[in-house]
Design a protein around this motif. Structure first.
Motif, PDB file in Angstrom:
ATOM      1  N   GLU A 296     -17.286  46.244 -34.770  1.00 59.49           N
ATOM      2  CA  GLU A 296     -17.265  47.636 -34.305  1.00 59.49           C
ATOM      3  C   GLU A 296     -17.333  48.599 -35.480  1.00 59.49           C
ATOM      4  OE1 GLU A 296     -13.757  47.709 -31.940  1.00 59.49           O
ATOM      5  OE2 GLU A 296     -14.738  46.741 -30.219  1.00 59.49           O
ATOM      6  N   ASP A 297     -16.680  48.221 -36.566  1.00 66.40           N
ATOM      7  CA  ASP A 297     -16.696  49.047 -37.766  1.00 66.40           C
ATOM      8  C   ASP A 297     -18.120  49.139 -38.326  1.00 66.40           C
ATOM      9  OD1 ASP A 297     -15.628  50.584 -39.693  1.00 66.40           O
ATOM     10  OD2 ASP A 297     -14.626  48.988 -40.790  1.00 66.40           O
ATOM     11  N   LEU A 298     -18.842  48.049 -38.241  1.00 68.08           N
ATOM     12  CA  LEU A 298     -20.237  48.023 -38.704  1.00 68.08           C
ATOM     13  C   LEU A 298     -21.090  48.967 -37.860  1.00 68.08           C
ATOM     14  CD1 LEU A 298     -22.038  46.473 -40.758  1.00 68.08           C
ATOM     15  CD2 LEU A 298     -22.407  44.766 -38.977  1.00 68.08           C
ATOM     16  N   GLY A 299     -20.806  48.987 -36.564  1.00 66.39           N
ATOM     17  CA  GLY A 299     -21.503  49.892 -35.644  1.00 66.39           C
ATOM     18  C   GLY A 299     -23.005  49.680 -35.656  1.00 66.39           C
ATOM     19  N   ASP A 300     -23.725  50.760 -35.413  1.00 67.52           N
ATOM     20  CA  ASP A 300     -25.188  50.711 -35.468  1.00 67.52           C
ATOM     21  C   ASP A 300     -25.580  51.074 -36.902  1.00 67.52           C
ATOM     22  OD1 ASP A 300     -27.788  50.516 -34.688  1.00 67.52           O
ATOM     23  OD2 ASP A 300     -27.904  52.547 -33.876  1.00 67.52           O
ATOM     24  N   CYS A 301     -25.276  50.188 -37.783  1.00 68.31           N
ATOM     25  CA  CYS A 301     -25.219  50.474 -39.227  1.00 68.31           C
ATOM     26  C   CYS A 301     -26.519  51.056 -39.794  1.00 68.31           C
ATOM     27  CB  CYS A 301     -24.857  49.187 -39.971  1.00 68.31           C
ATOM     28  SG  CYS A 301     -24.646  49.442 -41.739  1.00 68.31           S
ATOM     29  N   THR A 302     -26.333  52.106 -40.591  1.00 69.82           N
ATOM     30  CA  THR A 302     -27.475  52.700 -41.306  1.00 69.82           C
ATOM     31  C   THR A 302     -27.133  52.805 -42.795  1.00 69.82           C
ATOM     32  OG1 THR A 302     -26.606  54.913 -40.858  1.00 69.82           O
ATOM     33  CG2 THR A 302     -28.235  54.052 -39.300  1.00 69.82           C
ATOM     34  N   ARG A 303     -26.248  51.926 -43.264  1.00 65.35           N
ATOM     35  CA  ARG A 303     -25.742  52.065 -44.632  1.00 65.35           C
ATOM     36  C   ARG A 303     -26.772  51.720 -45.698  1.00 65.35           C
ATOM     37  NH1 ARG A 303     -21.703  50.464 -41.312  1.00 65.35           N
ATOM     38  NH2 ARG A 303     -19.642  51.405 -41.518  1.00 65.35           N
TER      39      ARG A 303
ATOM     40  N   CYS B 267     -27.864  43.921 -50.654  1.00 60.00           N
ATOM     41  CA  CYS B 267     -26.824  42.877 -50.646  1.00 60.00           C
ATOM     42  C   CYS B 267     -25.455  43.489 -50.946  1.00 60.00           C
ATOM     43  CB  CYS B 267     -27.133  41.800 -51.697  1.00 60.00           C
ATOM     44  SG  CYS B 267     -28.625  40.848 -51.356  1.00 60.00           S
ATOM     45  N   ALA B 268     -25.431  44.388 -51.933  1.00 59.43           N
ATOM     46  CA  ALA B 268     -24.147  44.984 -52.327  1.00 59.43           C
ATOM     47  C   ALA B 268     -23.587  45.871 -51.228  1.00 59.43           C
ATOM     48  CB  ALA B 268     -24.328  45.783 -53.616  1.00 59.43           C
ATOM     49  N   THR B 269     -24.471  46.516 -50.471  1.00 60.62           N
ATOM     50  CA  THR B 269     -24.010  47.410 -49.404  1.00 60.62           C
ATOM     51  C   THR B 269     -23.507  46.617 -48.211  1.00 60.62           C
ATOM     52  OG1 THR B 269     -25.654  49.028 -50.088  1.00 60.62           O
ATOM     53  CG2 THR B 269     -24.690  49.334 -47.911  1.00 60.62           C
ATOM     54  N   CYS B 270     -24.203  45.535 -47.886  1.00 59.12           N
ATOM     55  CA  CYS B 270     -23.864  44.795 -46.667  1.00 59.12           C
ATOM     56  C   CYS B 270     -22.756  43.763 -46.879  1.00 59.12           C
ATOM     57  CB  CYS B 270     -25.119  44.092 -46.124  1.00 59.12           C
ATOM     58  SG  CYS B 270     -25.009  43.689 -44.384  1.00 59.12           S
ATOM     59  N   SER B 271     -22.699  43.165 -48.051  1.00 65.30           N
ATOM     60  CA  SER B 271     -21.796  42.023 -48.246  1.00 65.30           C
ATOM     61  C   SER B 271     -20.302  42.329 -48.074  1.00 65.30           C
ATOM     62  CB  SER B 271     -22.054  41.347 -49.597  1.00 65.30           C
ATOM     63  OG  SER B 271     -21.840  42.246 -50.650  1.00 65.30           O
TER      64      SER B 271
END
Ligand code: SF4
Length: 307
Positions: free
Chosen positions: A114-121, A204-208
């Motif tokens: 849920e925290d990840l959500g519809d991620c656009t990071r 990778c650094a943003t998602c990991s």
């Protein structure tokens, strides 16, 4: 790593309140990891006032330019748990993730999702992904496999390792005498890179960090990194597959702690990515050696046909 005990406890109360408010603001945006950027002339010195200065905070969404900087960042990360209950112990609270107060791993993983959500990071959100591929499997698995990122089949089905490489991974798992349902499978990045390109270091650094949180919830005994991207990201080091394979590493997810005081990390082994093994089947024997090393660590015996 900087010692929390080295933090000054004489922070001006107003400054402390401002810092608490700022950290709360970052938490609400889904940012929980904070790093103090070392300054060349005072590395190792802690000046609390620097923490409140935005220009001095490197949060998990800023990324190093080199592997060496990854290692440096890891080494100087200040684990500052933040569910701010009192301004007095702010420095002891800064990295508390929302799932850490939940003992049920299924619920904890749901909180992370849920925290990840519809991620656009990272940019992968706008490069043709159909859906986020979070991870699948046993939330209390002793063994976890981590790959690079979703391909076309995974993107379509929302589950990691379901294409041809996934079939091979299933066979590898079966050869170990267990089933896919008994392990947990995830990737470094959760969105498909266009054209199945290798994910960029920044992606990778943003998602990991989300994967790190999943690992801290699942608390595996062994993680198998599938391929160089997974190995280099998890270990924050750069080396060839030949150098990375054939041994165990002590692994602790960066900037996150498990809510289980008895879990202090796990072993990590590196083997070839199944997609690589499809291209070069001669290396399957080498991969099997890696898995046998893992089986020995976990006290597993291969089915008779493999022994
Ligand atoms: S790859 Fe990860 S960080 Fe990037 S958009 Fe997808 S879920 Fe978000």
């Amino acid at each position: 790593m900087l010692s929390l005990s080295a933090m000054p406890r004489t922070l001006d109360p107003e400054l402390r309140r401002a810092l608490a408010a700022r950290i709360r603001y970052y938490n609400e945006m889904g940012i929980y990891d904070f790093y103090r950027r070392p300054q060349s002339d005072r590395v190792g010195e802690i000046a609390a006032t620097t923490v409140v200065d935005e220009t001095e905070i490197a949060v998990s969404t800023s990324h190093p330019e080199s592997e060496e900087e990854i290692s440096s960042r890891k080494a100087t990360a200040v684990a500052m748990p933040v569910a701010i209950q009192s301004d007095e112990n702010i420095f002891d609270l800064i990295a508390l993730k929302p799932e850490q107060s939940v003992s049920d791993p299924v619920k904890a993983l749901k909180i992370i999702r849920e925290d990840l959500g519809d991620c656009t990071r990272c940019v992968l959100h706008k490069q043709g992904r159909k859906q986020i591929v979070f991870g699948v499997g046993n939330p209390t698995a002793e063994l976890m496999f981590v790959g690079e990122g979703p391909g076309a089949d995974e993107d379509a089905q929302g589950e990691p390792f379901v294409g041809r490489a996934g079939q091979l991974l299933n066979n590898m798992i079966k050869a170990m005498g267990i089933t896919r349902e008994q392990v947990y499978i995830a990737n470094i990045v959760k969105c498909r890179p266009p054209g199945n390109r290798t994910p960029e270091r920044e992606e990778c650094a943003t998602c990991s960090p989300f994967l790190m949180r999943q690992i801290a919830v699942i608390k595996p005994k062994v993680i198998v990194a599938l391929g160089a991207v997974a190995a280099k990201t998890l270990l924050a080091m750069s080396a060839s597959m030949a150098q990375l394979r054939g041994r165990f590493y002590d692994f602790r997810p960066a900037s996150v702690r498990s809510n289980d005081p008895n879990w202090d990390g796990c072993k990590l082994a590196v083997t070839y990515h199944p997609a690589f093994l499809l291209r070069d089947p001669r290396q399957k024997g080498e991969a099997w050696k890696d898995l046998q090393m893992v089986m020995k660590e976990l006290g597993m015996k291969a089915p008779k046909s493999n022994s």
